[in-house]
Scaffold this active site. Sequence first.
Site, PDB file in Angstrom:
ATOM      1  N   ARG A  43       0.815  -1.231   0.000  1.00 24.65           N
ATOM      2  CA  ARG A  43       0.000   0.000   0.000  1.00 24.65           C
ATOM      3  C   ARG A  43       0.851   1.285   0.000  1.00 24.65           C
ATOM      4  O   ARG A  43       0.391   2.340   0.407  1.00 24.65           O
ATOM      5  CB  ARG A  43      -0.971   0.016   1.183  1.00 24.65           C
ATOM      6  CG  ARG A  43      -2.026  -1.088   1.114  1.00 24.65           C
ATOM      7  CD  ARG A  43      -3.115  -0.865   2.141  1.00 24.65           C
ATOM      8  NE  ARG A  43      -4.172  -1.860   1.982  1.00 24.65           N
ATOM      9  CZ  ARG A  43      -4.238  -3.002   2.647  1.00 24.65           C
ATOM     10  NH1 ARG A  43      -3.283  -3.306   3.512  1.00 24.65           N
ATOM     11  NH2 ARG A  43      -5.236  -3.834   2.449  1.00 24.65           N
ATOM     12  N   LYS A  74       2.611  11.069 -11.750  1.00 27.60           N
ATOM     13  CA  LYS A  74       1.767  10.159 -12.521  1.00 27.60           C
ATOM     14  C   LYS A  74       2.520   8.848 -12.735  1.00 27.60           C
ATOM     15  O   LYS A  74       3.647   8.848 -13.233  1.00 27.60           O
ATOM     16  CB  LYS A  74       1.391  10.760 -13.877  1.00 27.60           C
ATOM     17  CG  LYS A  74       0.275  11.778 -13.826  1.00 27.60           C
ATOM     18  CD  LYS A  74      -0.122  12.174 -15.237  1.00 27.60           C
ATOM     19  CE  LYS A  74      -1.315  13.116 -15.238  1.00 27.60           C
ATOM     20  NZ  LYS A  74      -1.724  13.485 -16.608  1.00 27.60           N
ATOM     21  N   GLU A 127       8.519  16.691 -25.813  1.00 29.12           N
ATOM     22  CA  GLU A 127       7.918  17.240 -24.588  1.00 29.12           C
ATOM     23  C   GLU A 127       8.516  18.601 -24.236  1.00 29.12           C
ATOM     24  O   GLU A 127       7.835  19.468 -23.697  1.00 29.12           O
ATOM     25  CB  GLU A 127       8.104  16.266 -23.425  1.00 29.12           C
ATOM     26  CG  GLU A 127       7.225  15.023 -23.494  1.00 29.12           C
ATOM     27  CD  GLU A 127       5.774  15.285 -23.092  1.00 29.12           C
ATOM     28  OE1 GLU A 127       5.431  16.431 -22.751  1.00 29.12           O
ATOM     29  OE2 GLU A 127       4.977  14.326 -23.138  1.00 29.12           O
ATOM     30  N   LYS A 155       6.589  22.389 -15.395  1.00 25.90           N
ATOM     31  CA  LYS A 155       5.751  21.301 -14.872  1.00 25.90           C
ATOM     32  C   LYS A 155       5.566  21.417 -13.368  1.00 25.90           C
ATOM     33  O   LYS A 155       4.464  21.205 -12.857  1.00 25.90           O
ATOM     34  CB  LYS A 155       6.350  19.945 -15.240  1.00 25.90           C
ATOM     35  CG  LYS A 155       5.398  18.812 -14.901  1.00 25.90           C
ATOM     36  CD  LYS A 155       5.686  17.545 -15.647  1.00 25.90           C
ATOM     37  CE  LYS A 155       4.558  16.532 -15.401  1.00 25.90           C
ATOM     38  NZ  LYS A 155       4.810  15.244 -16.047  1.00 25.90           N
ATOM     39  N   GLU A 192      -4.806  16.702 -11.263  1.00 28.55           N
ATOM     40  CA  GLU A 192      -5.423  17.004 -12.553  1.00 28.55           C
ATOM     41  C   GLU A 192      -6.933  17.195 -12.445  1.00 28.55           C
ATOM     42  O   GLU A 192      -7.723  16.634 -13.206  1.00 28.55           O
ATOM     43  CB  GLU A 192      -5.096  15.903 -13.577  1.00 28.55           C
ATOM     44  CG  GLU A 192      -5.224  16.388 -15.016  1.00 28.55           C
ATOM     45  CD  GLU A 192      -4.660  15.385 -16.005  1.00 28.55           C
ATOM     46  OE1 GLU A 192      -5.462  14.818 -16.754  1.00 28.55           O
ATOM     47  OE2 GLU A 192      -3.439  15.193 -16.044  1.00 28.55           O
ATOM     48  N   ARG A 252      -3.970  21.323 -14.357  1.00 27.88           N
ATOM     49  CA  ARG A 252      -2.905  20.414 -14.789  1.00 27.88           C
ATOM     50  C   ARG A 252      -3.188  19.783 -16.149  1.00 27.88           C
ATOM     51  O   ARG A 252      -2.258  19.372 -16.855  1.00 27.88           O
ATOM     52  CB  ARG A 252      -2.682  19.323 -13.733  1.00 27.88           C
ATOM     53  CG  ARG A 252      -1.564  18.362 -14.106  1.00 27.88           C
ATOM     54  CD  ARG A 252      -1.180  17.436 -12.967  1.00 27.88           C
ATOM     55  NE  ARG A 252      -0.196  16.465 -13.420  1.00 27.88           N
ATOM     56  CZ  ARG A 252       0.530  15.701 -12.615  1.00 27.88           C
ATOM     57  NH1 ARG A 252       0.374  15.788 -11.306  1.00 27.88           N
ATOM     58  NH2 ARG A 252       1.399  14.850 -13.113  1.00 27.88           N
ATOM     59  N   ASN A 298      -1.553  18.238 -21.000  1.00 31.09           N
ATOM     60  CA  ASN A 298      -1.923  17.281 -22.045  1.00 31.09           C
ATOM     61  C   ASN A 298      -1.952  17.915 -23.438  1.00 31.09           C
ATOM     62  O   ASN A 298      -2.429  17.289 -24.390  1.00 31.09           O
ATOM     63  CB  ASN A 298      -3.293  16.669 -21.740  1.00 31.09           C
ATOM     64  CG  ASN A 298      -3.241  15.727 -20.555  1.00 31.09           C
ATOM     65  OD1 ASN A 298      -2.273  14.996 -20.368  1.00 31.09           O
ATOM     66  ND2 ASN A 298      -4.283  15.748 -19.732  1.00 31.09           N
ATOM     67  N   HIS A 345      -1.588  15.870 -26.548  1.00 33.06           N
ATOM     68  CA  HIS A 345      -1.832  14.479 -26.181  1.00 33.06           C
ATOM     69  C   HIS A 345      -3.180  13.944 -26.657  1.00 33.06           C
ATOM     70  O   HIS A 345      -3.325  12.741 -26.817  1.00 33.06           O
ATOM     71  CB  HIS A 345      -1.729  14.302 -24.663  1.00 33.06           C
ATOM     72  CG  HIS A 345      -0.312  14.376 -24.150  1.00 33.06           C
ATOM     73  ND1 HIS A 345       0.460  15.507 -24.293  1.00 33.06           N
ATOM     74  CD2 HIS A 345       0.465  13.466 -23.501  1.00 33.06           C
ATOM     75  CE1 HIS A 345       1.648  15.285 -23.734  1.00 33.06           C
ATOM     76  NE2 HIS A 345       1.676  14.064 -23.265  1.00 33.06           N
ATOM     77  N   HIS A 383      -1.906  10.863 -28.266  1.00 35.57           N
ATOM     78  CA  HIS A 383      -2.210   9.564 -27.676  1.00 35.57           C
ATOM     79  C   HIS A 383      -3.029   8.701 -28.633  1.00 35.57           C
ATOM     80  O   HIS A 383      -2.873   7.480 -28.666  1.00 35.57           O
ATOM     81  CB  HIS A 383      -2.967   9.746 -26.356  1.00 35.57           C
ATOM     82  CG  HIS A 383      -2.073   9.891 -25.164  1.00 35.57           C
ATOM     83  ND1 HIS A 383      -2.562  10.053 -23.882  1.00 35.57           N
ATOM     84  CD2 HIS A 383      -0.730   9.885 -25.048  1.00 35.57           C
ATOM     85  CE1 HIS A 383      -1.548  10.150 -23.041  1.00 35.57           C
ATOM     86  NE2 HIS A 383      -0.427  10.063 -23.724  1.00 35.57           N
ATOM     87  N   HIS A 424       6.893   8.125 -27.635  1.00 37.10           N
ATOM     88  CA  HIS A 424       5.850   8.971 -27.053  1.00 37.10           C
ATOM     89  C   HIS A 424       6.040  10.438 -27.427  1.00 37.10           C
ATOM     90  O   HIS A 424       5.104  11.120 -27.841  1.00 37.10           O
ATOM     91  CB  HIS A 424       5.849   8.817 -25.528  1.00 37.10           C
ATOM     92  CG  HIS A 424       4.920   9.764 -24.835  1.00 37.10           C
ATOM     93  ND1 HIS A 424       3.540   9.677 -24.947  1.00 37.10           N
ATOM     94  CD2 HIS A 424       5.162  10.847 -24.040  1.00 37.10           C
ATOM     95  CE1 HIS A 424       2.971  10.648 -24.250  1.00 37.10           C
ATOM     96  NE2 HIS A 424       3.937  11.363 -23.691  1.00 37.10           N
TER      97      HIS A 424
END
Length: 364
Positions: free
Chosen positions: A120, A142, A184, A226, A236, A240, A244, A247, A251, A264
Amino acid sequence: MLIEVELPDAAYPIHVVDGGLEGLGGAVAQALRPGPAFVVTNPVVGALYAHAACASLRGAGFRPIVVEIPDGEAHKTVSTWQGLVEDLLAAGIRRSDPVVALGGGVTGDIAGFAAATVLRGVPLVQVPTSLLAMVDSAVGGKTGVNSPRGKNLIGAFYQPRLVYAGMATLATLADDELRSGLGEVVKHGVLADPALFELCRARAAAAVARAPEVLAEMVERSCRVKASIVARDEREQGLRAVLNLGHTAGHAVETCVGHGTLRHGECVAIGLVAETRWAEGRGDAAAGLASEVEAVVAGLGLPTVAPPIDPERLVAAAGYDKKTERGMVRSAVTEQIGRVRLDLIPQSELPNLLSHLYAPSEPR
């Protein structure tokens, strides 16, 4: 150089250093009590840097244990994550023992997700060795893996205790991985830092040639962009999502061509150009901005159009995404270099947006 990510419950430093990993152990010892440390890496990065990382950790009083996972985006899967968790448990990890993610974005995302979930939650240290990881995936918390339905659909927000970016590790980075990181970097310039965008334009050749001072400035500026945004919206819920940018379209391309076929950052660059064309077509961005962005992207050696993909597959991939909610898609809309706003667009607008993945005369 030290950059602080200021979060209410999980503030942490980003160390950007000129050398390699010699200072890693000392930096980790400032944040965590010495003891066992589980260094998660892949065979490629491990062969290059695991020895140096372990030596530095050992010198600071840690007892490093190396755990390897497969290399590459194609292995960013639930089965890889599950195997890593089982390996960590078999090795006797305890809640106080850190996971040290040594590698690029894929390694960092999988190791971060394992750190978030094993027992956990155990401490996480991100040690990015690729430009993409330094400027993006290692910062912000993330973590996760891909699904056949889309990228990063399984994961958790889980902040590291620190990020340690040794710039000398970029010397062994493959050319296509370097270009991926530059995708990026230029996104961050368009998003919130005109000086970074100008650096991408003026020093493109130097960046591609790995000029240390240029790459260091790109990493610093990207991390500051960032860190500033993450500090205001860790999970997000709103702001935030501007990260993206590129993206929504990018994506979709990455999902359709198969994870790992295009890097990517290459897909983000393609998406950045497409979404700027779309914004300009809507009248949100000034005339000529898309051509300006496209020229800078191309100057960095990045692609500006997608490979031929069935339009219906693209729309389906873009519609099945974390950014989609109640028939609307949260999209970052570029207004000018350094200024982007969030907008909710109906899914019925996706075919129009995605059509800009191709130049007006480009076949699909």
